[in-house]
Design a protein around this motif. Structure first.
Motif, PDB file in Angstrom:
ATOM      1  N   ARG A   1      -3.875  30.517 -83.136  1.00 43.74           N
ATOM      2  CA  ARG A   1      -3.030  31.371 -82.301  1.00 43.74           C
ATOM      3  C   ARG A   1      -3.385  31.199 -80.821  1.00 43.74           C
TER       4      ARG A   1
ATOM      5  N   GLN B   1      -5.429  41.235 -80.784  1.00 44.10           N
ATOM      6  CA  GLN B   1      -5.646  40.586 -82.076  1.00 44.10           C
ATOM      7  C   GLN B   1      -4.563  40.998 -83.065  1.00 44.10           C
ATOM      8  N   MET B   2      -4.159  42.267 -83.043  1.00 41.12           N
ATOM      9  CA  MET B   2      -3.172  42.769 -83.999  1.00 41.12           C
ATOM     10  C   MET B   2      -1.741  42.547 -83.524  1.00 41.12           C
ATOM     11  N   ARG B   3      -1.609  41.798 -82.422  1.00 37.02           N
ATOM     12  CA  ARG B   3      -0.270  41.446 -81.943  1.00 37.02           C
ATOM     13  C   ARG B   3      -0.100  39.934 -81.815  1.00 37.02           C
ATOM     14  N   GLY B   4      -0.814  39.210 -82.677  1.00 37.16           N
ATOM     15  CA  GLY B   4      -0.544  37.786 -82.774  1.00 37.16           C
ATOM     16  C   GLY B   4      -1.398  36.872 -81.931  1.00 37.16           C
TER      17      GLY B   4
ATOM     18  N   THR C   1      -1.570  51.175 -88.210  1.00 38.41           N
ATOM     19  CA  THR C   1      -1.898  49.933 -87.496  1.00 38.41           C
ATOM     20  C   THR C   1      -1.861  50.133 -85.984  1.00 38.41           C
TER      21      THR C   1
ATOM     22  N   GLN D   1      -1.448  42.839 -88.810  1.00 39.32           N
ATOM     23  CA  GLN D   1      -0.702  42.764 -87.558  1.00 39.32           C
ATOM     24  C   GLN D   1       0.159  44.017 -87.433  1.00 39.32           C
TER      25      GLN D   1
END
Length: 997
Positions: free
Chosen positions: A54, A89-92, A825, A853
């Motif tokens: 990523r 991190q949780m958005r790609g 999340t 995500q």
């Protein structure tokens, strides 16, 4: 009544919430278990593996100092960083956090010296590398301690492989950055007044001082006007100077009415008078010549003496000296420019027979003092600048412009302060002793001025003064040989370090934006960058110089230095035979090995090189640097200068600053006040997620407050949020994973999906803007107001009581599932422990919520028209709710299900919005009737919702034993005579499915 109905426990026929997620969080016990779980499963490595390939997002960690337990400032800082890295991190993104530590410098050295002193041991008798090893071990211990404390806060990062400035590779890279600057011709040895700690025997940077009030001696000093001069005309010094003064003063026509007058200065540092070389004035200030007419003092001016003051300050000054006076005339700037004064100590033991010219200076004002500034270039930045800015003119006039060194590193006067230094009977006077206490220098100077009849007045003043933030003792300003980096020397490409840094600031995003102007102002005004410190624990200034201070430029020598540092660390510089080892064949050429070490701010300013550039799991430049607002003069500043000097730009794209944490009254936390809030105590009593929630709900860009009341407020807010999550978990225990087409969902469910679209945008934009309070406030309000008090409240009846096949019940489960996934999340970066617990409770086979995500929220769920319609429905509902609340207070009803209000609506738009709605369900009543019209005068109304009136009436019928609704159809089903027709149908369906037990 059937046999089945006789045996039924209706509570067991309801879809009541079922969950093992406890209402009482028990965070102090649960959180350490989760930390241990994350370590055992190596969550950090799993995060890196999941993000492989990523786009990288890198927040570079500003290194805390490895010398003690973490405090609330550390907690605030690390929580903010953790939320940022987790949210990306949780958005790609591949958002890798590598923690770091500052390990060199005086604070650690000071601790080891204290240990030595306790044992009666002398540091100077210990081999330097043995001493450095003890410093290294001390830092290593605290890195380990702080790592565990940071992990307890829920911080996720590469704690197994952090960066430290004392790592051998790091020390080599720091040295390499210095050698780059030296090779570019920007490093030089010079002497300038620097802030000096007598207690610690080292120069200090601005970032290493703090300000505290002190009470100082203040003096007004008379400088005798001895002659007029012309620019460009040489002045005599020494004996010739004395003879010229005598000759000129004998001719009153040359000086006119200024003959025998005095220019008066004011200072809070009497000890700097031996270093005086000039007087500064401002052409913008109005000055006058005054005559003493009467004196009531024991010393000082006598009647007939003439003195020059700023007109605005004359009255205050004469009053201080207990003098009466009259003004003779104004004195022009042109006259001042041509005046030459004698040193006020010129009759004191010799050595002061030099002229003190008057110099124009922008730093001079008539806000305080006399309007004239005593100028001692050895003892102040502005004094130094005023002197050096005029050096050519001074030299043309024959004035020796060499800047003296009147005070040594221990605070004693030197031979450059005649009569007060080694030639003084009883030994040199001292400005400050080893404990930071005032020495006898001020007293000695004041007595000498009185003896010379050049003391106008004296007093005491309480004012803010710089102190070392380590020893907490005052510093002095003294001229010392140091190593500097030029701010304004051309690199050869038309740029200077200052111009590069200013350009980089313009290209950097600042959050909040005010940080940009603050850092810009500092760079615009700062002097050359002083790098050297006179200590032992740090990376050395690893250069060799000749007798004139010129730096050896030899790539082979530099390569040997770098190789040795890489293998052995910076200790190699201090090892026996180091000079010969590095110089090789050039050892006999007379090169001197520099023994100073680098300021730790150069260390931390270089961390981007051996972290961002050298680690393949990171990138250069960083996306973000985040630290406290004091780091505009600290880490942000030094990182900018180091990178601009070696790479031409900043090592960051964005700079975020946070304020400082005060107590609940807005006072600075201190042990003496007993108002310190330790993060360890908060975690022990309430949990790390409570501390994190406080950080998320505060205006961290400004100074924040924290104390017992504020912690309790966050505990209360957390409980409500947790209970909302708990209710969703319990309700979703009955979710069978069914999906229902959007078009088939009831309006209320589509409304909630619309709200998820709006919140999804708000959350993502908020994380991008680093505006966490906006996100936290929105999600807390959504949970409390829109979910618990509205949507869940309305749908509880359907969710608990409807039949298994009910579209309304099934649709609600679908939407609650989506709300849960989004909420948990979205909150995971903020509340990692609670969301992990909730996620695993819902998904026992899942690995971690932190590997998830943010859910994709379809844009087609947005429905502005529906939202507008339901805003009208909710306005009418608020009037009904208000009316029922009064009925409850008056005890005319116990529950809203006992009511059957009549709602009168005269507003056409509101009436149209209610068309087709199951309004009794929306208002949670057993029945409701909506009629057009104004309604009776006695009906309940809300001023903010005109056009709606409510009559409260009791519901007719019988209370259903299962749903508790009061209806007229209870008993209509003979098989289930105690319940309503709706509930009977549900029971029949449950029975058919074998779910009645």
């Amino acid at each position: 009544m059937t046999d089945t109905a006789e045996k039924l426990d209706y509570s067991k026929t309801l879809y009541l919430p079922e969950t093992e997620f406890p209402m009482r969080a028990g965070l102090p016990q649960k959180e350490p278990e989760l930390v241990k779980r994350w370590q055992q499963m190596d969550l950090y490595r799993q995060l890196r593996a999941s993000a492989a390939g990523r786009e990288k997002f890198v927040l570079h960690d500003g290194p805390p100092y490895a010398n003690g337990n973490i405090h609330i400032g550390h907690a605030l800082n690390k929580i903010l960083k953790d939320v940022i890295t987790r949210s990306f991190q949780m958005r790609g993104y591949d958002s890798n956090y590598v923690p770091g530590w500052d390990c060199h410098g005086l604070p650690i050295e000071w601790k080891i010296e204290e240990k030595y002193r306790e044992k009666g041991k002398n540091k100077d008798e210990v081999p330097v590398n043995e001493f450095r090893q003890e410093c290294r071990e001390f830092a290593a211990h605290w890195i380990k301690v702080q790592s565990e404390e940071f992990k307890r806060l829920g911080i996720e990062g590469d704690f197994d492989n952090p960066y430290t400035t004392m790592n051998f590779h790091a020390e080599a890279r720091i040295a390499g950055e210095l050698l780059k600057i030296a090779k570019s011709g920007q490093l030089y040895r010079g002497s300038k007044p620097v802030m000096w700690s007598v207690v610690e025997r080292t120069a200090l940077a601005e970032a290493e001082v703090e300000y505290a009030d002190v009470e100082s001696d203040t003096i007004w000093v008379k400088f005798p006007v001895v002659r007029m001069s012309e620019p460009g005309v040489a002045l005599e010094t020494g004996e010739a100077y004395r003879q010229a003064v005598i000759a000129q003063n004998a001719d009153g026509g040359v000086l006119g009415d200024l003959q025998g007058s005095f220019v008066v200065i004011w200072t809070t540092t009497p000890w700097t008078i031996p270093g005086n070389r000039a007087i500064s004035y401002s052409p913008k200030v109005s000055y006058g010549l005054y005559e003493v007419t009467a004196a009531e003092n024991d010393f000082g001016p006598r009647p007939g003496e003439k003195l020059v003051f700023a007109n605005k300050l004359a009255e205050e000054s004469f009053a201080k000296a207990k003098l009466q006076y009259r003004k003779l005339r104004d004195v022009t700037a042109e006259e001042l420019a041509s005046l030459v004064c004698g040193h006020p100590l010129r009759q004191f033991g010799g050595g002061y027979e030099f002229p003190a010219p008057l110099l124009a200076g922008d730093h001079v004002t008539d806000d305080a003092g006399t309007g004239f500034v005593h100028t001692a270039p050895s003892h102040g930045r502005e004094d130094f600048d005023a002197w050096t800015d005029n050096v050519r003119e001074l030299e043309a006039r024959g004035i020796d412009t060499k800047i003296p060194f009147p005070v040594d590193d221990a605070g004693f006067y030197t031979a450059d302060a005649p009569g007060f230094g080694p030639d003084r009977e009883g030994g040199p006077a001292r400005v400050m002793d080893d404990n930071g206490k005032k020495g006898d220098a001020n007293k000695a100077v004041i007595e000498a001025l009185i003896a010379a009849n050049n003391l106008f007045a004296r007093g005491r003043l309480k004012h803010s003064y710089p102190h070392s933030w380590r020893s907490k003792k005052p510093v002095i300003f003294r001229n010392t040989p140091q190593w500097f980096v030029y701010m304004d020397k051309d690199f050869g490409d038309g740029t200077t370090l200052r111009s590069r840094a200013l350009k980089a600031i313009d290209e950097t995003r600042f959050v909040p934006s005010a940080g940009q102007n603050r850092l810009r102002a500092m760079i615009e005004q700062r002097p050359d960058w002083v790098l050297s410190r006179q200590r032992a624990w740090g990376v050395p200034i690893c250069v060799f110089v000749d007798e004139k201070g010129a730096i050896l430029q030899d790539d082979a020598v530099n390569a040997r230095i770098m190789d040795a540092f890489e293998q052995e660390g910076a200790d190699a510089w201090f090892a026996e035979g180091a000079r010969e080892r590095f110089l090789g064949s050039r050892a006999n050429e007379g090169w001197t090995q520099v023994r100073d070490i680098l300021d730790v701010w150069f260390d931390s300013g270089s961390t981007h090189t051996f972290t961002l550039e050298d680690r393949p799991d990171l990138k250069w430049p960083a996306d973000v640097y985040l630290e406290g607002s004091d780091q505009h003069r600290g880490w942000f500043h030094s990182s900018l200068l180091e990178s601009a000097a070696t790479r031409g730009r900043a090592p960051y794209d964005a700079v975020i600053t946070h304020g400082f944490t005060m107590d609940e009254k807005g006072q600075k936390m201190s042990k003496s006040l007993g108002n310190v809030v330790a993060p360890q105590d908060v975690m022990k009593d309430a949990g790390a997620d409570i501390l994190r929630l406080w950080v998320m709900t505060t205006d961290y860009w400004e100074d924040q407050r924290l104390g017992k009341t504020i912690i309790q407020t966050n505990v209360d807010a957390y409980r409500k949020l947790r209970n909302t999550i708990r209710w969703m978990l319990g309700t979703l225990a009955h979710d069978e994973g069914e999906d229902i087409a959007y078009a088939d969902l009831p309006e209320l469910e589509r409304l909630m999906l619309h709200r998820l679209v709006e919140l999804d945008r708000l959350v993502r934009d908020g994380y991008d803007a680093f505006d966490f309070k906006k996100i936290a406030r929105a999600l807390i309000d959504f949970a409390n107001i829109e979910l618990s008090a509205f949507y869940f409240d309305i749908r509880k009846d359907a969710l608990y009581c409807d039949a298994p096949s009910s579209l309304r019940r099934r649709s609600a489960l679908v939407v609650i599932r989506k709300i849960f996934d989004c909420m948990v999340t979205w909150l995971a970066p903020m509340l990692p422990f609670t969301t992990e617990e909730a996620w695993l409770s819902r998904n026992p086979q899942a690995v971690s919520v932190h590997l998830e995500q943010f859910p994709e929220v379809p844009a087609e769920w947005r429905n502005e028209a529906l939202a507008e319609k339901w805003s009208k429905v909710r306005r009418v509902r608020s009037v009904v709710t208000g009316a029922l609340e009064i009925e409850r207070k008056e005890k005319r009803i116990g529950s809203s299900l006992e009511a059957a209000p009549v709602v009168h609506v005269s507003d056409t738009a509101l009436m149209n919005a209610l068309e087709g709605q199951d309004f009794e369900e929306i208002c949670i009543t057993s029945a409701i009737r909506v009629v057009a019209g104004e309604g009776p005068e006695a009906a309940f109304r809300l001023a903010e919702v005109p056009g709606v009136a409510v009559e409260t009436k009791l519901a007719e019928g019988t209370k259903c034993a299962r749903s508790w609704r009061v209806t007229t159809d209870v008993g209509s089903d003979p098989d289930y005579p105690e319940v309503s027709a709706r509930d009977a149908a549900a029971l029949r369906e449950l029975a058919a499915l074998g779910r009645l037990g």
